[in-house]
Design a protein around this motif. Sequence first.
Motif, PDB file in Angstrom:
ATOM      1  N   THR A  82      40.525  46.278  39.525  1.00 65.39           N
ATOM      2  CA  THR A  82      39.186  46.231  39.223  1.00 65.39           C
ATOM      3  C   THR A  82      38.426  46.920  40.393  1.00 65.39           C
ATOM      4  OG1 THR A  82      39.121  43.923  38.242  1.00 65.39           O
ATOM      5  CG2 THR A  82      36.942  44.653  38.943  1.00 65.39           C
ATOM      6  N   PHE A  83      38.858  46.639  41.493  1.00 64.79           N
ATOM      7  CA  PHE A  83      38.167  47.529  42.698  1.00 64.79           C
ATOM      8  C   PHE A  83      38.306  48.822  42.682  1.00 64.79           C
ATOM      9  CE2 PHE A  83      37.270  43.477  44.646  1.00 64.79           C
ATOM     10  CZ  PHE A  83      36.205  43.570  45.418  1.00 64.79           C
ATOM     11  N   GLN A  84      39.771  49.131  42.311  1.00 65.71           N
ATOM     12  CA  GLN A  84      40.200  50.727  42.015  1.00 65.71           C
ATOM     13  C   GLN A  84      39.189  51.433  41.075  1.00 65.71           C
ATOM     14  OE1 GLN A  84      44.370  51.402  41.698  1.00 65.71           O
ATOM     15  NE2 GLN A  84      44.645  51.187  44.023  1.00 65.71           N
ATOM     16  N   GLY A  85      39.320  50.617  39.970  1.00 64.09           N
ATOM     17  CA  GLY A  85      38.658  51.298  38.607  1.00 64.09           C
ATOM     18  C   GLY A  85      36.959  51.604  38.797  1.00 64.09           C
ATOM     19  N   ALA A  86      36.645  50.622  39.506  1.00 62.98           N
ATOM     20  CA  ALA A  86      35.023  50.569  39.543  1.00 62.98           C
ATOM     21  C   ALA A  86      34.250  51.121  40.754  1.00 62.98           C
ATOM     22  CB  ALA A  86      34.182  49.326  39.053  1.00 62.98           C
ATOM     23  N   TYR A 339      39.442  36.584  46.949  1.00 64.44           N
ATOM     24  CA  TYR A 339      39.320  37.529  46.108  1.00 64.44           C
ATOM     25  C   TYR A 339      39.222  38.727  46.865  1.00 64.44           C
ATOM     26  CZ  TYR A 339      39.090  34.600  41.912  1.00 64.44           C
ATOM     27  OH  TYR A 339      39.544  33.621  40.731  1.00 64.44           O
ATOM     28  N   PHE A 340      38.427  38.589  47.584  1.00 59.77           N
ATOM     29  CA  PHE A 340      37.774  40.080  48.559  1.00 59.77           C
ATOM     30  C   PHE A 340      38.901  40.636  49.072  1.00 59.77           C
ATOM     31  CE2 PHE A 340      33.044  39.053  48.579  1.00 59.77           C
ATOM     32  CZ  PHE A 340      32.785  40.407  47.597  1.00 59.77           C
ATOM     33  N   ILE A 341      39.831  39.937  49.844  1.00 59.25           N
ATOM     34  CA  ILE A 341      40.983  40.275  50.671  1.00 59.25           C
ATOM     35  C   ILE A 341      42.013  40.695  49.644  1.00 59.25           C
ATOM     36  CG2 ILE A 341      42.905  39.489  52.199  1.00 59.25           C
ATOM     37  CD1 ILE A 341      40.732  37.339  53.257  1.00 59.25           C
ATOM     38  N   LEU A 342      42.479  40.159  48.653  1.00 56.61           N
ATOM     39  CA  LEU A 342      43.394  40.619  47.852  1.00 56.61           C
ATOM     40  C   LEU A 342      42.879  41.968  47.166  1.00 56.61           C
ATOM     41  CD1 LEU A 342      46.270  40.281  46.646  1.00 56.61           C
ATOM     42  CD2 LEU A 342      45.224  39.065  44.767  1.00 56.61           C
ATOM     43  N   GLY A 343      41.569  41.764  46.675  1.00 57.14           N
ATOM     44  CA  GLY A 343      40.967  43.101  45.901  1.00 57.14           C
ATOM     45  C   GLY A 343      40.872  44.415  46.882  1.00 57.14           C
ATOM     46  N   ILE A 344      40.423  44.241  47.918  1.00 52.07           N
ATOM     47  CA  ILE A 344      40.199  45.497  48.938  1.00 52.07           C
ATOM     48  C   ILE A 344      41.616  46.052  49.447  1.00 52.07           C
ATOM     49  CG2 ILE A 344      39.421  46.078  50.962  1.00 52.07           C
ATOM     50  CD1 ILE A 344      36.895  44.301  50.458  1.00 52.07           C
ATOM     51  N   PHE A 345      42.514  45.072  49.963  1.00 54.48           N
ATOM     52  CA  PHE A 345      43.698  45.356  50.305  1.00 54.48           C
ATOM     53  C   PHE A 345      44.477  46.009  49.372  1.00 54.48           C
ATOM     54  CE2 PHE A 345      42.076  43.338  54.269  1.00 54.48           C
ATOM     55  CZ  PHE A 345      42.424  44.054  55.154  1.00 54.48           C
ATOM     56  N   GLY A 346      44.614  45.209  48.053  1.00 56.04           N
ATOM     57  CA  GLY A 346      45.471  45.618  47.074  1.00 56.04           C
ATOM     58  C   GLY A 346      44.837  46.942  46.534  1.00 56.04           C
ATOM     59  N   ALA A 347      43.699  47.232  46.440  1.00 51.15           N
ATOM     60  CA  ALA A 347      43.240  48.410  45.851  1.00 51.15           C
ATOM     61  C   ALA A 347      43.634  49.687  46.741  1.00 51.15           C
ATOM     62  CB  ALA A 347      41.705  48.464  45.776  1.00 51.15           C
ATOM     63  N   MET A 348      43.594  49.300  48.085  1.00 47.60           N
ATOM     64  CA  MET A 348      44.075  50.581  49.134  1.00 47.60           C
ATOM     65  C   MET A 348      45.563  50.508  49.147  1.00 47.60           C
ATOM     66  SD  MET A 348      41.068  50.448  52.092  1.00 47.60           S
ATOM     67  CE  MET A 348      41.604  48.984  52.664  1.00 47.60           C
ATOM     68  N   GLY A 349      46.240  49.400  48.800  1.00 49.52           N
ATOM     69  CA  GLY A 349      47.837  49.620  49.180  1.00 49.52           C
ATOM     70  C   GLY A 349      48.678  49.997  47.829  1.00 49.52           C
ATOM     71  N   LEU A 350      48.114  49.758  46.683  1.00 43.85           N
ATOM     72  CA  LEU A 350      48.906  49.749  45.600  1.00 43.85           C
ATOM     73  C   LEU A 350      48.592  51.201  44.737  1.00 43.85           C
ATOM     74  CD1 LEU A 350      48.339  46.450  43.947  1.00 43.85           C
ATOM     75  CD2 LEU A 350      50.519  47.505  44.844  1.00 43.85           C
ATOM     76  N   ASP A 351      49.425  51.978  44.116  1.00 42.99           N
ATOM     77  CA  ASP A 351      49.371  52.873  43.425  1.00 42.99           C
ATOM     78  C   ASP A 351      48.390  52.616  42.362  1.00 42.99           C
ATOM     79  OD1 ASP A 351      50.535  54.655  40.865  1.00 42.99           O
ATOM     80  OD2 ASP A 351      50.797  55.891  42.680  1.00 42.99           O
TER      81      ASP A 351
END
Length: 558
Positions: A82-86, A339-351
């Motif tokens: 969600t963070f990556q897409g929007a 939610y913020f921690i997983l969303g932000i770090f996941g968005a920057m760390g995952l393809d």
Amino acid sequence: SNCSTGAAAAKMGDYSDDEYDRDMRSPGREGDRVPLISEKSEGSSSGGGGDGFGGKSIGFLGSMCLLCNNICSSGMVQIPGTFQGAGWLFPTTVFLLCSVLSCLAALYLCKAVSWMKGNRDFSQRVEFSGLASSIFPRWLYLFTVGVLIFSFTANNISAIVVSAQVMDATIVAVTHKTCAMYILDDTPDVTSTILSNHTNITVTTGDGSGVFRCITEVASSSDSPFGDAYVISIGYLVVMAVVIPLGYLNLDENMWVQVGGVFLLSACVFVWVFQFMDLGLEASRLPAAATAGYDLVLSNILFNYGYVATVPSWLNEKGHDVSIVKSNVVAVIAATGLYFILGIFGAMGLDPASASDVLSAIDSDSRFWTISQVCTYVFPIANLMSSIPVFSILIRYNLLNSGICKKHTANIFAVLLPWVLALFFYAGNQLNLLMNWSSAIFFVFLNMTIPVYMYITQYRLVGRHLDGSSWDASWDPRASQSLQQIATVYDDDDDEQLLGGEMSPTLSDELMIPDKLHVLPLWVRKNVVSEITLAYFIFIFTLLLAAAAFAEQIQTTT
């Protein structure tokens, strides 16, 4: 003194005890009295009795973990996508909006419960359904209870199915095989066939009913490891054996499960964060805004904050010294922070190609540590299996408190029926349809609109007469001293001061007790907005929010 007498008289106005009794009487159950918690808290070491309810023994840690668990749903794994897409700006705004709205709705609901007659100290058992029965017209009461039971049951079915599917996948990962009894299979007639990844143990003909089969790898075309077949799997039986006994306990007896669930969930999130940092974070994957990807942001975030309707049950069993405001605020902040921690770090760390589902992305990438991959199995089990008994208990509590059925029947509906219904949603992707549409139609109404409307209704009935105190125990640390400052109330007949004697629970008694709970701090109520004005605004806004969520679901399906 004359001053105190005049103040008390002005505060009471022309609102008589008879009018108060009339206002607080249930529309469909006149004369019924809500049973005191203390009256059914005997005979159990935890304070619970044999009538299906628990005692007031949940501490602050248990309260925070219970509420936090109800916010942290399985939808967490979709937040990085969600963070990556929007981009980070719009999801962050939606998160802050949802967290504030849900917290305010929960506090408004708590205050509506406190305005039940004789319940200023929360000594009575008032469930969500019981409150609706007391203040709503019969048609709205039936609608509210129906939506409540349906939503809680749907959540339980979802948690059961996903927990069983993950358990089967875990068994396959560990033992390289799991088995199931096939109830119905859409595969062609067979006599003795190897079905892709299915090995027949018992050969049959027709639709395959009654066949006991084992698989060595999960089906990739379906959410279920067994594809489109309706089965009773080993994973289903394992989860059932662990969870059903917990559903027969009371809420206060399940706190160790809630604390353990939050600990495991948080541990998995931080393991993944360290893993993302080890692999390298790319800020370019997380822009401030994007040109697309906004279509599912609202539903992906909003539907996680479904804890408000569960608050009355917690309120009935929290300890007397546990702060209502602090428990709600801390739980919402903690859950939103995860939610913020997983969303932000996941968005920057995952393809970007795999960020839509953290579990699938980690499980399919050999670069991830073994412990990160283990967490892909631990996370959903800890998150969902800890919520199943809670929703079973809450269904039972609401059925009992509203007088719909007795304890034995309530346990059948609350604990056993969801497991039977879950079998019909184990196959394929049908569970997604159930949850998407039930959430789109009922979620906002149940967790935001109706709780705030309950406060508005209570305010119109009695709150305007009871909400005159400027003292605020929920925010003021001097609460214990302030509780001793009781207003002087005189009897109209003989002008005798009524302090220290026994009094019936009338409006006069309610006015003698300062309000112990306020939704907003004192400076906000005095200088910015009153609680009732804000409640009307939130009520209207949540109606618009419900319409937006429903429109988004229609757009997604079409």
